[in-house]
Design a protein around this motif. Structure first.
Motif, PDB file in Angstrom:
ATOM      1  N   GLN A 453      37.061  65.982 -56.306  1.00 37.64           N
ATOM      2  CA  GLN A 453      36.786  67.743 -56.638  1.00 37.64           C
ATOM      3  C   GLN A 453      35.454  67.687 -57.654  1.00 37.64           C
ATOM      4  O   GLN A 453      35.836  67.476 -58.714  1.00 37.64           O
ATOM      5  CB  GLN A 453      38.045  68.194 -57.179  1.00 37.64           C
ATOM      6  N   LEU A 454      34.664  68.503 -57.078  1.00 36.34           N
ATOM      7  CA  LEU A 454      33.185  68.491 -57.826  1.00 36.34           C
ATOM      8  C   LEU A 454      33.134  69.892 -58.472  1.00 36.34           C
ATOM      9  O   LEU A 454      33.811  70.907 -57.945  1.00 36.34           O
ATOM     10  CB  LEU A 454      31.988  68.283 -56.919  1.00 36.34           C
ATOM     11  N   GLY A 455      32.495  69.982 -59.723  1.00 39.03           N
ATOM     12  CA  GLY A 455      32.336  71.323 -60.373  1.00 39.03           C
ATOM     13  C   GLY A 455      31.302  71.323 -61.268  1.00 39.03           C
ATOM     14  O   GLY A 455      31.010  70.740 -62.029  1.00 39.03           O
ATOM     15  N   LYS A 456      30.362  72.248 -60.714  1.00 41.29           N
ATOM     16  CA  LYS A 456      29.033  72.446 -61.466  1.00 41.29           C
ATOM     17  C   LYS A 456      29.340  73.530 -62.562  1.00 41.29           C
ATOM     18  O   LYS A 456      29.752  74.524 -62.236  1.00 41.29           O
ATOM     19  CB  LYS A 456      27.827  72.832 -60.622  1.00 41.29           C
ATOM     20  N   GLY A 457      28.918  73.272 -63.528  1.00 39.35           N
ATOM     21  CA  GLY A 457      29.062  74.214 -64.646  1.00 39.35           C
ATOM     22  C   GLY A 457      27.669  74.713 -65.380  1.00 39.35           C
ATOM     23  O   GLY A 457      26.741  73.877 -65.409  1.00 39.35           O
ATOM     24  N   ALA A 458      27.550  75.792 -65.649  1.00 37.41           N
ATOM     25  CA  ALA A 458      26.373  76.317 -66.443  1.00 37.41           C
ATOM     26  C   ALA A 458      26.947  76.879 -67.880  1.00 37.41           C
ATOM     27  O   ALA A 458      27.659  77.746 -67.992  1.00 37.41           O
ATOM     28  CB  ALA A 458      25.793  77.752 -65.635  1.00 37.41           C
ATOM     29  N   LEU A 459      26.242  76.379 -68.795  1.00 34.25           N
ATOM     30  CA  LEU A 459      26.433  76.586 -70.177  1.00 34.25           C
ATOM     31  C   LEU A 459      25.390  77.195 -70.980  1.00 34.25           C
ATOM     32  O   LEU A 459      24.329  76.849 -70.811  1.00 34.25           O
ATOM     33  CB  LEU A 459      26.943  75.317 -70.827  1.00 34.25           C
ATOM     34  N   ASP A 460      25.670  77.661 -71.909  1.00 30.04           N
ATOM     35  CA  ASP A 460      24.563  78.068 -73.032  1.00 30.04           C
ATOM     36  C   ASP A 460      24.732  77.078 -74.120  1.00 30.04           C
ATOM     37  O   ASP A 460      25.417  75.913 -74.046  1.00 30.04           O
ATOM     38  CB  ASP A 460      24.886  79.549 -73.643  1.00 30.04           C
ATOM     39  N   GLU A 461      23.796  77.353 -75.101  1.00 31.31           N
ATOM     40  CA  GLU A 461      23.431  76.034 -76.359  1.00 31.31           C
ATOM     41  C   GLU A 461      24.642  75.630 -76.813  1.00 31.31           C
ATOM     42  O   GLU A 461      24.872  74.553 -77.531  1.00 31.31           O
ATOM     43  CB  GLU A 461      22.400  76.689 -77.132  1.00 31.31           C
ATOM     44  N   ALA A 462      25.685  76.828 -76.837  1.00 29.72           N
ATOM     45  CA  ALA A 462      26.978  76.481 -77.675  1.00 29.72           C
ATOM     46  C   ALA A 462      27.985  76.021 -76.583  1.00 29.72           C
ATOM     47  O   ALA A 462      29.320  76.014 -77.044  1.00 29.72           O
ATOM     48  CB  ALA A 462      27.578  77.718 -78.142  1.00 29.72           C
ATOM     49  N   ASP A 463      27.536  75.755 -75.313  1.00 29.93           N
ATOM     50  CA  ASP A 463      28.608  75.304 -74.397  1.00 29.93           C
ATOM     51  C   ASP A 463      29.586  76.118 -73.859  1.00 29.93           C
ATOM     52  O   ASP A 463      30.420  75.830 -73.331  1.00 29.93           O
ATOM     53  CB  ASP A 463      29.329  73.884 -75.175  1.00 29.93           C
ATOM     54  N   ASP A 465      30.389  79.203 -71.148  1.00 31.02           N
ATOM     55  CA  ASP A 465      30.473  79.279 -69.842  1.00 31.02           C
ATOM     56  C   ASP A 465      29.480  80.733 -69.631  1.00 31.02           C
ATOM     57  O   ASP A 465      29.784  81.654 -70.008  1.00 31.02           O
ATOM     58  CB  ASP A 465      31.684  79.454 -68.958  1.00 31.02           C
ATOM     59  N   ILE A 466      28.344  80.509 -68.815  1.00 29.63           N
ATOM     60  CA  ILE A 466      27.502  81.499 -68.715  1.00 29.63           C
ATOM     61  C   ILE A 466      27.158  81.799 -66.900  1.00 29.63           C
ATOM     62  O   ILE A 466      26.086  82.296 -66.645  1.00 29.63           O
ATOM     63  CB  ILE A 466      26.106  81.382 -69.383  1.00 29.63           C
ATOM     64  N   ASP A 467      27.916  81.080 -66.301  1.00 24.26           N
ATOM     65  CA  ASP A 467      27.875  81.346 -64.675  1.00 24.26           C
ATOM     66  C   ASP A 467      28.082  82.734 -64.378  1.00 24.26           C
ATOM     67  O   ASP A 467      28.919  83.225 -64.735  1.00 24.26           O
ATOM     68  CB  ASP A 467      28.832  80.363 -64.161  1.00 24.26           C
ATOM     69  N   GLY A 468      26.927  83.159 -63.682  1.00 27.18           N
ATOM     70  CA  GLY A 468      26.713  84.610 -63.351  1.00 27.18           C
ATOM     71  C   GLY A 468      26.472  85.392 -64.403  1.00 27.18           C
ATOM     72  O   GLY A 468      26.407  86.724 -63.945  1.00 27.18           O
ATOM     73  N   SER A 469      25.688  85.193 -65.542  1.00 31.22           N
ATOM     74  CA  SER A 469      25.358  85.691 -66.691  1.00 31.22           C
ATOM     75  C   SER A 469      23.922  85.910 -66.614  1.00 31.22           C
ATOM     76  O   SER A 469      23.177  85.164 -66.045  1.00 31.22           O
ATOM     77  CB  SER A 469      25.863  85.121 -67.879  1.00 31.22           C
ATOM     78  N   THR A 470      23.443  86.941 -67.359  1.00 32.63           N
ATOM     79  CA  THR A 470      21.867  87.314 -67.568  1.00 32.63           C
ATOM     80  C   THR A 470      21.668  86.706 -68.794  1.00 32.63           C
ATOM     81  O   THR A 470      22.371  87.081 -70.147  1.00 32.63           O
ATOM     82  CB  THR A 470      21.843  88.511 -67.536  1.00 32.63           C
ATOM     83  N   VAL A 471      20.634  85.805 -69.072  1.00 34.63           N
ATOM     84  CA  VAL A 471      20.196  85.221 -70.333  1.00 34.63           C
ATOM     85  C   VAL A 471      18.623  85.340 -70.534  1.00 34.63           C
ATOM     86  O   VAL A 471      18.136  86.065 -69.760  1.00 34.63           O
ATOM     87  CB  VAL A 471      20.265  83.838 -70.374  1.00 34.63           C
ATOM     88  N   LYS A 472      18.438  85.341 -71.913  1.00 33.12           N
ATOM     89  CA  LYS A 472      17.081  85.642 -72.232  1.00 33.12           C
ATOM     90  C   LYS A 472      16.164  84.630 -71.796  1.00 33.12           C
ATOM     91  O   LYS A 472      16.422  83.450 -71.519  1.00 33.12           O
ATOM     92  CB  LYS A 472      16.877  85.630 -73.864  1.00 33.12           C
ATOM     93  N   THR A 473      14.763  84.943 -71.350  1.00 30.12           N
ATOM     94  CA  THR A 473      13.788  84.241 -70.814  1.00 30.12           C
ATOM     95  C   THR A 473      13.509  83.153 -72.100  1.00 30.12           C
ATOM     96  O   THR A 473      13.347  83.642 -73.269  1.00 30.12           O
ATOM     97  CB  THR A 473      12.566  85.024 -70.320  1.00 30.12           C
ATOM     98  N   GLY A 474      13.430  81.762 -71.700  1.00 31.79           N
ATOM     99  CA  GLY A 474      13.053  80.877 -72.521  1.00 31.79           C
ATOM    100  C   GLY A 474      14.417  80.405 -73.330  1.00 31.79           C
ATOM    101  O   GLY A 474      14.193  79.486 -74.070  1.00 31.79           O
ATOM    102  N   SER A 475      15.434  80.897 -73.050  1.00 31.27           N
ATOM    103  CA  SER A 475      16.878  80.304 -73.643  1.00 31.27           C
ATOM    104  C   SER A 475      17.241  78.900 -72.977  1.00 31.27           C
ATOM    105  O   SER A 475      16.648  78.781 -71.935  1.00 31.27           O
ATOM    106  CB  SER A 475      17.916  81.506 -73.551  1.00 31.27           C
ATOM    107  N   ILE A 476      18.061  78.350 -73.787  1.00 30.47           N
ATOM    108  CA  ILE A 476      18.432  76.888 -73.074  1.00 30.47           C
ATOM    109  C   ILE A 476      19.474  77.142 -72.245  1.00 30.47           C
ATOM    110  O   ILE A 476      20.511  77.799 -72.403  1.00 30.47           O
ATOM    111  CB  ILE A 476      18.971  76.135 -74.301  1.00 30.47           C
ATOM    112  N   VAL A 477      19.622  76.708 -71.205  1.00 29.55           N
ATOM    113  CA  VAL A 477      20.638  76.489 -70.068  1.00 29.55           C
ATOM    114  C   VAL A 477      21.015  75.224 -69.699  1.00 29.55           C
ATOM    115  O   VAL A 477      20.147  74.435 -69.338  1.00 29.55           O
ATOM    116  CB  VAL A 477      20.319  77.397 -68.956  1.00 29.55           C
ATOM    117  N   LYS A 478      22.430  74.740 -69.991  1.00 27.18           N
ATOM    118  CA  LYS A 478      22.588  73.406 -69.453  1.00 27.18           C
ATOM    119  C   LYS A 478      23.493  73.589 -68.253  1.00 27.18           C
ATOM    120  O   LYS A 478      24.256  74.348 -68.085  1.00 27.18           O
ATOM    121  CB  LYS A 478      23.832  72.852 -70.859  1.00 27.18           C
TER     122      LYS A 478
END
Length: 676
Positions: A453-463, A465-478
């Motif tokens: 079972q696979l799961g892709k995650g999108a995280l900010d610098e503090a880990d 969950d930001i999947d489906g979120s709007t972030v600042k240009t130039g910010s770190i996305v994991k």
């Protein structure tokens, strides 16, 4: 050199042979990743394997059926349910195999005992067969000799071998359902008939009644009413090798003439069926039908066809001088074949009877012998008053008849009186070889797969969950590349590879990515934007360290920045296991905000939004900087005050100035709005 070269060739050949053998032996032991179904999971078969081996050792013919497909599990709950189903299936197979093993032990043990007895019986059979062949050759030779002597006194006119042994059964048990008389009852009953005033009417009966052994049975036959006498406990009788366990005599009194008998006849049955019967004819003509039936030990009636019966002691001319000397004893209506004896006084007659044409009691009356010379149990001349009856039907039937003979003894036996009658040897019956029982059992192995079972995650610098979120240009996305653990009893894992094609304008930090994914060799192709994580040998070893336990798979982590305004970043990854199974993960999304336009006021009116970017505005403002002076200007209707200092648009994110362009620069900038 030559010797060394040969040694190398031999070593290589041996190695190849060992490899081939191992491949053959482990064809099914190795599990296989399926390109569609995923990783194969092997539920423990050790108990099943042990039962298979035990059943084979017990002698069970164990066959392996084709593998049974138990499907593919797409979740841990489904996988556990299928495991339980397979375990229950294996438990049932173990029970069946163990039962088959026990059954095999029992049946094969019984077979071993039967086989041992069969082998012993075969030894005896071979010896008996050899004796039979010898005896049969002697019998055939004897018949050939009898054929040469058939016209001599005392020999059968038609030579035949005897198949029946029925001469003496002193321990037989006699039973019947009719009344058994005592001597006194017998006497009083017969006396009550008033047969006549002549003393001899009863004298011969009294002699018969008074001289019987204690085990004899005095009974009364009634005309045309069958009387059944049954003999059991026989030990000396057989027909063609089959033991005779029981014989039935069915007597039927057919009537008397010349004496006023009340349709009854007193007879005395002997304990030995071969001694048969005594009766008194009261010096009249009497006839009794006898039917004889033989039975084997299982109660099945024996067909005695081919047997030779002795009809002997058939007297004529030895009657009472006071009554009639020409007394006659005969056999009549025999349903078989009469075989006369050469020189015998007994002849076959047209009326169906066998008897002497004239006296065989007195030489003076033409007899070859006096009665005393032939009518004794041990006389070598007994053939003179005898004839042979050959049985041609399953049931033997004949009449014993007399004329004015007084007391008559009739013996039914196989003790034929002709000379040198051979006994036909009985061919031994070969023992039946027991059939080795074949106990069969089948088993199968269940096949089960599971898809990671696979799961892709999108995280900010503090880990977070930001999947489906709007972030600042130039910010770190994991981006986290997650997969479920390999379940317990999984197959051997040779390789695990994650592939991630990064979106445009995502700036990967390769060093940070490698640092956060220490279990993987990381490679990146900037042109294709393909990032590949390959599990290191240490991780593969860790996964395979104990296949009976679940093995976690560390999630590789992609670290980078989103660099473009107004962009949606979509990302997924592919996994490849053992270069066979591949799957694609879910898609995650993050967005950056769009750039905001600069709003410029129209001359003499309210501000009008213009799609001017920050950089273009900065360029214009820089070019007109020399026009800026310290002043206060009030835009008509604005009511706003602006500072005195000269303002550099390159240093402020909130600079405000106003200008009016009417063919040429005529006024200063009154107001400028800059929005990021």
């Amino acid at each position: 050199m030559r010797r060394t070269h040969l040694r190398r060739i031999g070593a290589v050949s041996l190695s190849l042979l060992m490899v081939l053998m191992l491949l053959f032996l482990n064809t099914r032991l190795a599990l296989a990743t399926d390109p569609v179904r995923g990783v194969e999971v092997k539920v423990d078969t050790s108990a099943l394997d042990a039962s298979v081996d035990a059943a084979k050792q017990a002698g069970v013919d164990v066959q392996k059926d084709g593998d049974v497909d138990k499907g593919t599990a797409d979740s841990e709950a489904e996988l556990n349910a299928k495991r339980d189903e397979i375990k229950a299936d294996y438990d049932k197979q173990v029970q069946d195999l163990n039962a088959a093993a026990e059954d095999a032990k029992k049946q094969l043990g019984e077979y071993a005992a039967k086989k041992q007895k069969y082998d012993e019986d075969m030894v005896k059979y071979n010896a008996d067969l050899a004796k039979y062949n010898t005896d049969m050759a002697a019998c055939n030779k004897a018949l050939e000799e009898l054929e040469q002597k058939k016209n001599q006194d005392g020999y059968m006119t038609k030579p035949s071998a005897q198949m029946l042994t029925f001469k003496s059964e002193p321990n037989a048990s006699l039973s019947f359902s009719e009344k058994k008389y005592t001597k006194e009852e017998f006497k009083s009953t017969v006396r009550s008939w008033n047969l006549g005033p002549e003393p001899w009417r009863y004298a011969w009966f009294d002699f018969l009644n008074d001289n019987q052994p204690e085990d004899a049975a005095r009974v009364m036959l009634e005309k045309d009413k069958p009387f059944v006498a049954t003999y059991t406990n026989l030990s000396n009788s057989s027909f063609n090798g089959t033991k005779i366990a029981k014989v039935e005599y069915i007597y039927t009194f057919k009537g008397a003439s010349g004496v006023p008998l009340p349709d009854k006849l007193p007879v005395v049955l002997q304990k030995d069926p071969a001694d048969t019967i005594w009766y008194n004819d009261f010096f009249a003509d009497v006839r009794i039908n006898l039917k004889a039936r033989f039975y084997d030990e299982e109660g099945k009636e024996i067909d005695p066809t081919g047997s030779l019966l002795s009809f002997s002691s058939l007297n004529r001319g030895n009657g009472s001088a006071a009554i009639d000397r020409d007394a006659l004893e005969r056999v009549a209506y025999f349903n078989g074949e009469y075989i006369p004896i050469s020189g015998s006084s007994i002849k076959v007659h047209a009326d169906g009877g066998a008897y002497a044409d004239s006296s065989n009691a007195d030489k003076a009356k033409g007899s070859k012998f006096d009665t005393a010379e032939w009518d004794t149990p041990t006389s070598p001349n007994a053939w003179y008053g005898a004839i042979i009856g050959k049985v041609t039907n399953p049931e033997i039937s004949l009449d014993m008849a007399s004329h004015k003979s007084g007391t008559i003894w009739f013996a039914f036996s196989s003790d034929v009186k002709a000379r040198d009658v051979p006994m036909k040897p009985v061919a031994p019956t070969p023992p039946v070889e027991p059939k080795k029982p074949v106990i069969k059992a089948n088993y199968h192995v269940d096949i089960l797969y599971t898809r990671p079972q696979l799961g892709k995650g999108a995280l900010d610098e503090a880990d977070a969950d930001i999947d489906g979120s709007t972030v600042k240009t130039g910010s770190i996305v994991k981006f986290a590349l997650r997969t479920s653990a390999f379940p317990a009893d999984h197959e051997t894992i040779d390789s695990v590879v994650f592939r991630d094609t990064l979106p445009e304008s995502y700036e990967v930090d390769l060093d940070a990515t490698k640092a956060t994914s220490p279990d993987y060799d990381v490679s990146y192709d900037g042109a294709s934007r393909n990032l590949v994580f390959t599990a290191k040998a240490t991780l593969i070893a860790q996964i395979n360290a104990d296949l009976t336990k679940a093995a976690e798979v560390p999630a590789p982590m992609v670290i980078g920045k989103v660099m473009k305004d107004g962009t949606t970043y979509e990302n997924s990854f592919d996994i490849d296991i053992n270069n066979s199974y591949s799957a694609k993960s879910n898609i995650v999304r993050v967005q950056t905000p769009k750039a905001q336009p600069i709003i410029l006021p129209a001359a003499g009116g309210p501000g009008t939004p213009l799609p001017v970017t920050l950089l273009s505005v900065l360029a214009v403002v820089s070019g007109a900087a020399w026009l800026f002076t310290r002043r206060r200007e009030v835009w008509r209707g604005a009511g706003a005050w602006y500072g005195r200092e000269a303002y550099s648009p390159l240093k402020s994110s909130g600079m405000r100035r106003a200008f009016d362009v009417r063919g040429k620069w005529r006024s200063i900038l009154a107001r400028c709005h800059f929005n990021r």
